[in-house]
Design a protein around this motif. Sequence first.
Motif, PDB file in Angstrom:
ATOM      1  N   LYS A 182       0.852  -1.190   0.000  1.00  0.00           N
ATOM      2  CA  LYS A 182       0.000   0.000   0.000  1.00  0.00           C
ATOM      3  C   LYS A 182       0.889   1.242   0.000  1.00  0.00           C
ATOM      4  O   LYS A 182       1.993   1.208   0.560  1.00  0.00           O
ATOM      5  CB  LYS A 182      -0.835   0.054   1.286  1.00  0.00           C
ATOM      6  CG  LYS A 182      -1.735  -1.135   1.492  1.00  0.00           C
ATOM      7  CD  LYS A 182      -2.692  -0.917   2.655  1.00  0.00           C
ATOM      8  CE  LYS A 182      -1.997  -0.824   3.995  1.00  0.00           C
ATOM      9  NZ  LYS A 182      -2.909  -0.923   5.147  1.00  0.00           N
ATOM     10  N   THR A 183       0.408   2.320  -0.573  1.00  0.00           N
ATOM     11  CA  THR A 183       1.145   3.576  -0.436  1.00  0.00           C
ATOM     12  C   THR A 183       1.231   3.925   1.043  1.00  0.00           C
ATOM     13  O   THR A 183       0.249   3.788   1.783  1.00  0.00           O
ATOM     14  CB  THR A 183       0.442   4.702  -1.235  1.00  0.00           C
ATOM     15  OG1 THR A 183       0.800   4.541  -2.608  1.00  0.00           O
ATOM     16  CG2 THR A 183       0.876   6.095  -0.787  1.00  0.00           C
ATOM     17  N   GLY A 184       2.426   4.328   1.466  1.00  0.00           N
ATOM     18  CA  GLY A 184       2.628   4.691   2.878  1.00  0.00           C
ATOM     19  C   GLY A 184       3.258   3.571   3.687  1.00  0.00           C
ATOM     20  O   GLY A 184       3.613   3.790   4.859  1.00  0.00           O
ATOM     21  N   GLU A 221      11.917   7.949   0.841  1.00  0.00           N
ATOM     22  CA  GLU A 221      10.679   7.692   0.098  1.00  0.00           C
ATOM     23  C   GLU A 221      11.028   7.166  -1.298  1.00  0.00           C
ATOM     24  O   GLU A 221      11.875   7.735  -1.977  1.00  0.00           O
ATOM     25  CB  GLU A 221       9.916   9.013  -0.032  1.00  0.00           C
ATOM     26  CG  GLU A 221       8.626   8.919  -0.807  1.00  0.00           C
ATOM     27  CD  GLU A 221       7.992  10.305  -0.955  1.00  0.00           C
ATOM     28  OE1 GLU A 221       7.318  10.757  -0.016  1.00  0.00           O
ATOM     29  OE2 GLU A 221       8.212  10.930  -2.009  1.00  0.00           O
ATOM     30  N   ALA A 275       9.004   6.328  -4.806  1.00  0.00           N
ATOM     31  CA  ALA A 275       7.744   6.301  -5.556  1.00  0.00           C
ATOM     32  C   ALA A 275       7.932   5.304  -6.695  1.00  0.00           C
ATOM     33  O   ALA A 275       8.756   5.515  -7.607  1.00  0.00           O
ATOM     34  CB  ALA A 275       7.424   7.690  -6.099  1.00  0.00           C
ATOM     35  N   PRO A 328       2.818   1.887  -5.735  1.00  0.00           N
ATOM     36  CA  PRO A 328       2.718   2.656  -4.489  1.00  0.00           C
ATOM     37  C   PRO A 328       3.980   3.473  -4.192  1.00  0.00           C
ATOM     38  O   PRO A 328       5.029   3.262  -4.808  1.00  0.00           O
ATOM     39  CB  PRO A 328       2.568   1.553  -3.438  1.00  0.00           C
ATOM     40  CG  PRO A 328       3.333   0.408  -4.012  1.00  0.00           C
ATOM     41  CD  PRO A 328       3.119   0.464  -5.493  1.00  0.00           C
ATOM     42  N   THR A 329       3.842   4.384  -3.216  1.00  0.00           N
ATOM     43  CA  THR A 329       5.000   5.078  -2.655  1.00  0.00           C
ATOM     44  C   THR A 329       5.272   4.445  -1.300  1.00  0.00           C
ATOM     45  O   THR A 329       4.380   4.376  -0.449  1.00  0.00           O
ATOM     46  CB  THR A 329       4.687   6.580  -2.496  1.00  0.00           C
ATOM     47  OG1 THR A 329       4.466   7.109  -3.805  1.00  0.00           O
ATOM     48  CG2 THR A 329       5.839   7.324  -1.847  1.00  0.00           C
ATOM     49  N   VAL A 330       6.500   3.933  -1.131  1.00  0.00           N
ATOM     50  CA  VAL A 330       6.834   3.239   0.118  1.00  0.00           C
ATOM     51  C   VAL A 330       8.030   3.918   0.779  1.00  0.00           C
ATOM     52  O   VAL A 330       8.750   4.687   0.140  1.00  0.00           O
ATOM     53  CB  VAL A 330       7.141   1.743  -0.129  1.00  0.00           C
ATOM     54  CG1 VAL A 330       5.959   1.028  -0.741  1.00  0.00           C
ATOM     55  CG2 VAL A 330       8.379   1.568  -1.000  1.00  0.00           C
ATOM     56  N   TYR A 331       8.221   3.631   2.056  1.00  0.00           N
ATOM     57  CA  TYR A 331       9.266   4.315   2.837  1.00  0.00           C
ATOM     58  C   TYR A 331      10.213   3.291   3.449  1.00  0.00           C
ATOM     59  O   TYR A 331       9.772   2.337   4.093  1.00  0.00           O
ATOM     60  CB  TYR A 331       8.618   5.169   3.931  1.00  0.00           C
ATOM     61  CG  TYR A 331       7.775   6.262   3.321  1.00  0.00           C
ATOM     62  CD1 TYR A 331       8.338   7.470   2.946  1.00  0.00           C
ATOM     63  CD2 TYR A 331       6.423   6.041   3.037  1.00  0.00           C
ATOM     64  CE1 TYR A 331       7.577   8.451   2.327  1.00  0.00           C
ATOM     65  CE2 TYR A 331       5.656   7.014   2.414  1.00  0.00           C
ATOM     66  CZ  TYR A 331       6.248   8.215   2.059  1.00  0.00           C
ATOM     67  OH  TYR A 331       5.504   9.177   1.430  1.00  0.00           O
TER      68      TYR A 331
END
Length: 437
Positions: free
Chosen positions: A304-306, A340, A342, A347-350
């Motif tokens: 999921k993004t985040g 981060e 993208a 998704p954008t993941v950290y």
Amino acid sequence: MPPAPAGGRDTTKRKEHPPVSHDIKDPGLAAKGNDRIEWAAKSMPVLELIRERFEKEKPLKGLRLGLCLHVTTETASLCRTLAAGGGEVHLCASNPLSTQDDVAAALVEIDHIPVHAIKGEDNDTYYRHIHSVLDIRPHITMDDGADLLSTLHSQKPGLIQGVLGGTEETTTGVIRLRAMAAEKALKYPVVAVNDAMTKHFFDNRYGTGQSTLDGIVRSTNRLIAGSVFVVCGYGWCGRGVAKRAAGMGARVVVTEVDPLKALEAIMDGFDVLPLAKAALSGDFFVTVTGDVNVIRPEHFRAMKTGAIVCNSGHFNVELDLDGLAAIAESRRQARDFVEEYAIKGGPTVYVLGEGRLVNLAAAEGHPSSVMDMSFANQALAAEYVNQNQGRLPLDVFPVPEALDHEIARLKLKAMGYEIDVLTPEQVEYLASWKTGT
Ligand code: ADE
């Protein structure tokens, strides 16, 4: 009344001492480092008892000790203990991101212990620092991950002859050393400190559990309660991380390759899924497997993004960050220790702490109280290696059980607990096979 000297050591009245060799960030951080070392030492009573005995008996007199450990307040207490025992201690980092620069400064400026370690050092500097420690021709090597020993074997084999033995702090290092021993590549005996009960049972479980959550919370300030928290690997570290995440209100999902550990995780009350499925719902991901490329591009893409992704295993190999970079259209530093990514069309993941162990990169490592037992084992193992020169097996072998039990006994006493003793009748019963129903 003049203010009390920092942590009981009068850092203003230092004795003249010839400069010691070092490569650290800033000697000016010494007073702050010393205060923090003294704070940690208050929670390390077992090591303190050993230090007091070492001070009198000098069991390490005349020995050069090469240490490649995380440079933390707790490691500083170990260095002080070994130095009190008469050892000549030289320290470098066992991870480029785990050094506490103020601690390195205190050891150099106050204890006159040569330290070569800077937080954030690049790979070349990391190995240059390892070579600085090898250059002293150590009698005993003390490793956390086996980089010092393996560099000595592969690049400076001429030093092997002078080494009495080594010690190894962590699971990953012990696995590496056993592989060396199996190939007959290990050329001096090594004590597997990690395998002592008073080490892995507590440090790996409660230490990694708390400090991993600490690293995640410090770097992200995200709420754990109500999240889906994926723990990859259910060894001692994974058990600890899962338990603490659950304690903070997360729904914990464990991923495993070992059916026994998977069953254990289920019966401990956790969900177990393959990572490809867990990737879809996780808010946090922590790897603690000791293996390579556990979270790969296909998993990152499914997140999921985040999603927050980190590693608490010894080496930075568990997250495939090259693979992630290859599918990312942009990357930036979102906060300290948070990068981060993208993903193109995804998704954008950290990622925390560059995929290095998050508990030491983004927090302070295990709490002192648990390192007390780990480093009591290290100190006693060094003494044991010296006392048993020429009698040790050319292998990776455990801390003698008597030392392990003695450490547990001292820790209980320091914590103010008493336990029962067997009655003579119970001793006899346990030793006999005759009595049944
Ligand atoms: N490994 C994990 N936590 C540590 C700490 N606080 N000091 C040294 N080594 C560690």
